[in-house]
Design a protein around this motif. Structure first.
Motif, PDB file in Angstrom:
ATOM      1  N   THR A   1      33.702  12.368  19.803  1.00  0.00           N
ATOM      2  CA  THR A   1      34.213  13.453  18.957  1.00  0.00           C
ATOM      3  C   THR A   1      34.487  14.709  19.764  1.00  0.00           C
ATOM      4  OG1 THR A   1      31.918  14.090  18.438  1.00  0.00           O
ATOM      5  CG2 THR A   1      33.032  12.575  16.915  1.00  0.00           C
ATOM      6  N   LEU A   2      33.746  14.902  20.833  1.00  0.00           N
ATOM      7  CA  LEU A   2      33.938  16.091  21.663  1.00  0.00           C
ATOM      8  C   LEU A   2      34.899  15.750  22.792  1.00  0.00           C
ATOM      9  CD1 LEU A   2      33.084  19.022  22.348  1.00  0.00           C
ATOM     10  CD2 LEU A   2      31.320  18.026  23.818  1.00  0.00           C
ATOM     11  N   ALA A   3      35.972  16.530  22.895  1.00  0.00           N
ATOM     12  CA  ALA A   3      36.937  16.296  23.970  1.00  0.00           C
ATOM     13  C   ALA A   3      36.311  16.669  25.305  1.00  0.00           C
ATOM     14  CB  ALA A   3      38.206  17.119  23.730  1.00  0.00           C
ATOM     15  N   PRO A   4      36.610  15.923  26.349  1.00  0.00           N
ATOM     16  CA  PRO A   4      36.037  16.229  27.661  1.00  0.00           C
ATOM     17  C   PRO A   4      36.712  17.425  28.314  1.00  0.00           C
ATOM     18  CG  PRO A   4      37.587  14.444  27.863  1.00  0.00           C
ATOM     19  CD  PRO A   4      37.492  14.755  26.386  1.00  0.00           C
ATOM     20  N   MET A   5      36.055  17.987  29.282  1.00  0.00           N
ATOM     21  CA  MET A   5      36.646  19.109  29.999  1.00  0.00           C
ATOM     22  C   MET A   5      37.879  18.668  30.779  1.00  0.00           C
ATOM     23  SD  MET A   5      34.942  21.603  32.833  1.00  0.00           S
ATOM     24  CE  MET A   5      33.649  21.989  31.673  1.00  0.00           C
TER      25      MET A   5
ATOM     26  N   ASP B   1      35.332   9.310  29.222  1.00  0.00           N
ATOM     27  CA  ASP B   1      33.964   9.066  28.756  1.00  0.00           C
ATOM     28  C   ASP B   1      32.947   9.556  29.778  1.00  0.00           C
ATOM     29  OD1 ASP B   1      34.879   7.823  26.397  1.00  0.00           O
ATOM     30  OD2 ASP B   1      35.148   5.924  27.465  1.00  0.00           O
ATOM     31  N   ALA B   2      33.258   9.394  31.052  1.00  0.00           N
ATOM     32  CA  ALA B   2      32.360   9.907  32.089  1.00  0.00           C
ATOM     33  C   ALA B   2      32.374  11.430  32.102  1.00  0.00           C
ATOM     34  CB  ALA B   2      32.771   9.363  33.454  1.00  0.00           C
ATOM     35  N   ALA B   3      33.547  12.009  31.845  1.00  0.00           N
ATOM     36  CA  ALA B   3      33.631  13.467  31.787  1.00  0.00           C
ATOM     37  C   ALA B   3      32.835  14.011  30.602  1.00  0.00           C
ATOM     38  CB  ALA B   3      35.089  13.902  31.694  1.00  0.00           C
ATOM     39  N   ARG B   4      32.897  13.311  29.472  1.00  0.00           N
ATOM     40  CA  ARG B   4      32.114  13.732  28.298  1.00  0.00           C
ATOM     41  C   ARG B   4      30.604  13.633  28.560  1.00  0.00           C
ATOM     42  NH1 ARG B   4      36.107  10.472  25.742  1.00  0.00           N
ATOM     43  NH2 ARG B   4      37.516  11.662  24.401  1.00  0.00           N
ATOM     44  N   ALA B   5      30.227  12.755  29.462  1.00  0.00           N
ATOM     45  CA  ALA B   5      28.807  12.588  29.769  1.00  0.00           C
ATOM     46  C   ALA B   5      28.298  13.678  30.706  1.00  0.00           C
ATOM     47  CB  ALA B   5      28.562  11.218  30.388  1.00  0.00           C
ATOM     48  N   GLY B   6      29.196  14.497  31.210  1.00  0.00           N
ATOM     49  CA  GLY B   6      28.766  15.606  32.055  1.00  0.00           C
ATOM     50  C   GLY B   6      29.159  15.493  33.508  1.00  0.00           C
ATOM     51  N   PHE B   7      29.785  14.374  33.909  1.00  0.00           N
ATOM     52  CA  PHE B   7      30.206  14.240  35.303  1.00  0.00           C
ATOM     53  C   PHE B   7      31.439  15.108  35.551  1.00  0.00           C
ATOM     54  CE2 PHE B   7      27.756  10.368  34.641  1.00  0.00           C
ATOM     55  CZ  PHE B   7      26.962  10.372  35.783  1.00  0.00           C
TER      56      PHE B   7
ATOM     57  N   PHE C   1      26.513  16.844  25.659  1.00  0.00           N
ATOM     58  CA  PHE C   1      27.029  15.743  26.469  1.00  0.00           C
ATOM     59  C   PHE C   1      27.157  14.551  25.518  1.00  0.00           C
ATOM     60  CE2 PHE C   1      25.185  18.726  29.304  1.00  0.00           C
ATOM     61  CZ  PHE C   1      25.874  18.623  30.498  1.00  0.00           C
ATOM     62  N   SER C   2      28.281  14.474  24.834  1.00  0.00           N
ATOM     63  CA  SER C   2      28.388  13.561  23.703  1.00  0.00           C
ATOM     64  C   SER C   2      28.247  12.093  24.081  1.00  0.00           C
ATOM     65  CB  SER C   2      29.723  13.784  22.977  1.00  0.00           C
ATOM     66  OG  SER C   2      30.805  13.515  23.846  1.00  0.00           O
ATOM     67  N   THR C   3      28.790  11.681  25.226  1.00  0.00           N
ATOM     68  CA  THR C   3      28.732  10.256  25.585  1.00  0.00           C
ATOM     69  C   THR C   3      27.558   9.927  26.498  1.00  0.00           C
ATOM     70  OG1 THR C   3      30.171  10.575  27.501  1.00  0.00           O
ATOM     71  CG2 THR C   3      31.250  10.057  25.401  1.00  0.00           C
ATOM     72  N   LEU C   4      26.753  10.917  26.841  1.00  0.00           N
ATOM     73  CA  LEU C   4      25.673  10.678  27.801  1.00  0.00           C
ATOM     74  C   LEU C   4      24.705   9.591  27.352  1.00  0.00           C
ATOM     75  CD1 LEU C   4      24.268  11.344  30.426  1.00  0.00           C
ATOM     76  CD2 LEU C   4      23.106  13.246  29.269  1.00  0.00           C
ATOM     77  N   PRO C   5      24.251   9.562  26.095  1.00  0.00           N
ATOM     78  CA  PRO C   5      23.317   8.488  25.697  1.00  0.00           C
ATOM     79  C   PRO C   5      23.898   7.099  25.926  1.00  0.00           C
ATOM     80  CG  PRO C   5      23.317  10.243  24.068  1.00  0.00           C
ATOM     81  CD  PRO C   5      24.444  10.541  24.998  1.00  0.00           C
ATOM     82  N   HIS C   6      25.153   6.905  25.529  1.00  0.00           N
ATOM     83  CA  HIS C   6      25.762   5.581  25.692  1.00  0.00           C
ATOM     84  C   HIS C   6      25.989   5.253  27.173  1.00  0.00           C
ATOM     85  CE1 HIS C   6      28.227   2.084  24.493  1.00  0.00           C
ATOM     86  NE2 HIS C   6      28.914   2.376  25.586  1.00  0.00           N
ATOM     87  N   ILE C   7      26.520   6.208  27.939  1.00  0.00           N
ATOM     88  CA  ILE C   7      26.764   5.971  29.356  1.00  0.00           C
ATOM     89  C   ILE C   7      25.454   5.691  30.073  1.00  0.00           C
ATOM     90  CG2 ILE C   7      27.600   7.017  31.495  1.00  0.00           C
ATOM     91  CD1 ILE C   7      29.810   6.146  29.563  1.00  0.00           C
ATOM     92  N   ALA C   8      24.375   6.352  29.655  1.00  0.00           N
ATOM     93  CA  ALA C   8      23.061   6.099  30.253  1.00  0.00           C
ATOM     94  C   ALA C   8      22.606   4.671  29.974  1.00  0.00           C
ATOM     95  CB  ALA C   8      22.038   7.096  29.713  1.00  0.00           C
ATOM     96  N   ASP C   9      22.812   4.216  28.724  1.00  0.00           N
ATOM     97  CA  ASP C   9      22.448   2.838  28.382  1.00  0.00           C
ATOM     98  C   ASP C   9      23.299   1.837  29.165  1.00  0.00           C
ATOM     99  OD1 ASP C   9      20.586   3.809  26.612  1.00  0.00           O
ATOM    100  OD2 ASP C   9      21.867   3.576  24.840  1.00  0.00           O
ATOM    101  N   LEU C  10      24.590   2.129  29.296  1.00  0.00           N
ATOM    102  CA  LEU C  10      25.490   1.246  30.047  1.00  0.00           C
ATOM    103  C   LEU C  10      25.082   1.187  31.519  1.00  0.00           C
ATOM    104  CD1 LEU C  10      28.127  -0.438  30.278  1.00  0.00           C
ATOM    105  CD2 LEU C  10      29.347   1.727  30.634  1.00  0.00           C
ATOM    106  N   SER C  11      24.775   2.325  32.100  1.00  0.00           N
ATOM    107  CA  SER C  11      24.379   2.375  33.510  1.00  0.00           C
ATOM    108  C   SER C  11      23.082   1.610  33.745  1.00  0.00           C
ATOM    109  CB  SER C  11      24.224   3.825  33.965  1.00  0.00           C
ATOM    110  OG  SER C  11      25.453   4.532  33.844  1.00  0.00           O
TER     111      SER C  11
END
Length: 420
Positions: free
Chosen positions: A159-163, A295-301, A218-228
């Protein structure tokens, strides 16, 4: 004075290859004597006898004289009767002294021809075949390529657009510059995406993240963390499946094995993700799940990592590697003797060298393209590129953890440097 000529027997030095095949549809005729020609020799179509005669006459010059005032007719049967007229005939049809090789040149050519005949095409040894087989089996058992078992994860919140909207930039490039430009984007000349930030984000919002502000979600961070975490667990299993890794505890300490895994996890993960990368859409197709760099940008990278990472995936994917090449690339990354914390560099270096030679031999034996010799150095260049990204990845994970403490312990363990 007339001198009886020696028989026209080819000398040992006559090792040059004929320019034309003896099996031509129409037999060729020697322009000197009319005998059956074997090809062009010294700039003229001649037989072996006249070729040898001309070479000997030029290398050991003698003033030949004709007893019949230079009017002899040179034929296959009469060619030995008058050396002077035969030599004059050779020169008149265009045979050139300058094309005769020296003794040293003939010796070198003879040696090269011998080496060429003795040269054996590279083949994979039984040991190399076994290495590839083991790696492929390990890959099959430890890489859920369809992601059917990746089920226990937190939802992907977009839902949150990445930087940095990478997909938007890519699609805009395809639309505004045309397909040819988009193809250029996929190549090694991939442009710096950070120079094309979307206008939907203010510079103030960017500064908040760059400065470590904690008010950004960091909207996608939980999912990206689980994926990683899921990918890391599979990579650990991959290493343990390999006898060359599992049995090296007899020579390497457990600490060295942990250091190898910690150092290679990010790189092996990216190599595996590249197998799922769709260069037409710029997305990773992981079974029912599809990811983009946004998605990586939304996670904070940040773009310091994501720009070269995007370029890396396009560059590697365009090499069109097959499965053995991908798994050998993973093994080379795993057995890197210069990882932080590794103490027994000799053993690890031996394993990496063995794997690298196997990859090089595989390419030489299995690839058929004329430029196949370029593939191995290109793969090694990609591995080198990942090493620099690995350090930036560690840095950014730790920064994200400071801002949004949701990074799982396994990921933090991988990026920690306590084994140095």
């Amino acid at each position: 004075m007339y001198k009886q000529e020696v028989k026209d027997v080819p000398e040992k030095e006559e090792v040059e290859e004929n320019c034309e095949d003896e099996e031509d549809e129409e037999p060729k005729v020697c322009q000197v004597c009319g005998d059956r020609a074997t090809g062009y020799h010294f700039n003229a179509m001649t037989c072996e006898g006249c070729k040898g005669f001309f070479r000997r006459a030029m290398k050991r010059p003698v003033n030949f004289t004709c007893p019949f005032r230079g009017t002899c007719i040179i034929t296959k049967n009469s060619r030995r009767q008058c050396q002077a007229c035969r030599l004059q005939k050779c020169q008149s049809i265009g045979m050139l002294k300058e094309l005769i090789m020296s003794d040293e040149e003939l010796e070198q050519r003879r040696r090269l021809l011998k080496e060429k005949r003795m040269r054996v095409e590279p083949v994979l040894s039984a040991q190399q075949e076994a290495v590839i087989k083991e790696l492929l089996e390990a890959q099959k058992k430890t890489f859920d390529i369809s992601f059917v078992h990746f089920t226990h994860f937190r939802p992907l919140d977009r839902t949150l657009a990445p930087m940095y909207q990478y997909n938007k930039i890519y699609q805009e490039a395809r639309t505004s510059l045309g397909r040819s430009a988009a193809d250029g984007v996929q190549g090694t000349s991939f442009p710096c995406l950070s120079s094309s930030l979307p206008s939907s984000f203010s510079s103030q919002e960017g500064e908040r993240l760059e400065s470590g502000g904690k008010d950004r979600a960091f909207s996608t961070l939980p999912h990206i963390a689980d994926l990683s975490t899921y990918m890391i667990q599979q990579i650990i299993s991959f290493a343990k499946f390999l006898k060359s890794f599992r049995h090296v505890h007899r020579e390497l300490s457990i600490e060295d094995q942990i250091s190898l895994l910690k150092g290679a996890t990010f790189e092996v993960c990216q190599i595996r993700f590249n197998m799922l990368f769709n260069e037409s859409s710029g997305t990773w197709e992981c079974g029912p799940l599809t990811y983009c760099m946004d998605d990586a940008a939304r996670a904070g990278f940040q773009h310091h990592l994501l720009d070269p990472l995007m370029k890396f995936h396009y560059t590697l994917r365009r090499l069109h590697l097959d499965d053995p090449e991908y798994v050998l690339m993973q093994a080379i990354a795993l057995f890197s003797p210069d990882r932080p914390g590794v103490t027994d560099h000799t053993t690890v270096d031996r394993l990496q060298e063995m794997t690298a030679i196997t990859l090089q031999t595989y390419i030489e034996t299995k690839r058929t393209s004329p430029d196949k010799h370029l593939l191995y150095p290109k793969i090694m260049a990609c591995l080198t590129e990942m090493r620099s990204m690995n350090e930036e990845y560690t840095k950014q994970v730790l920064q994200i953890q400071e801002i949004q403490p949701e990074v799982p312990p396994l990921i933090l363990e991988v990026v920690s440097k306590d084994t140095q």
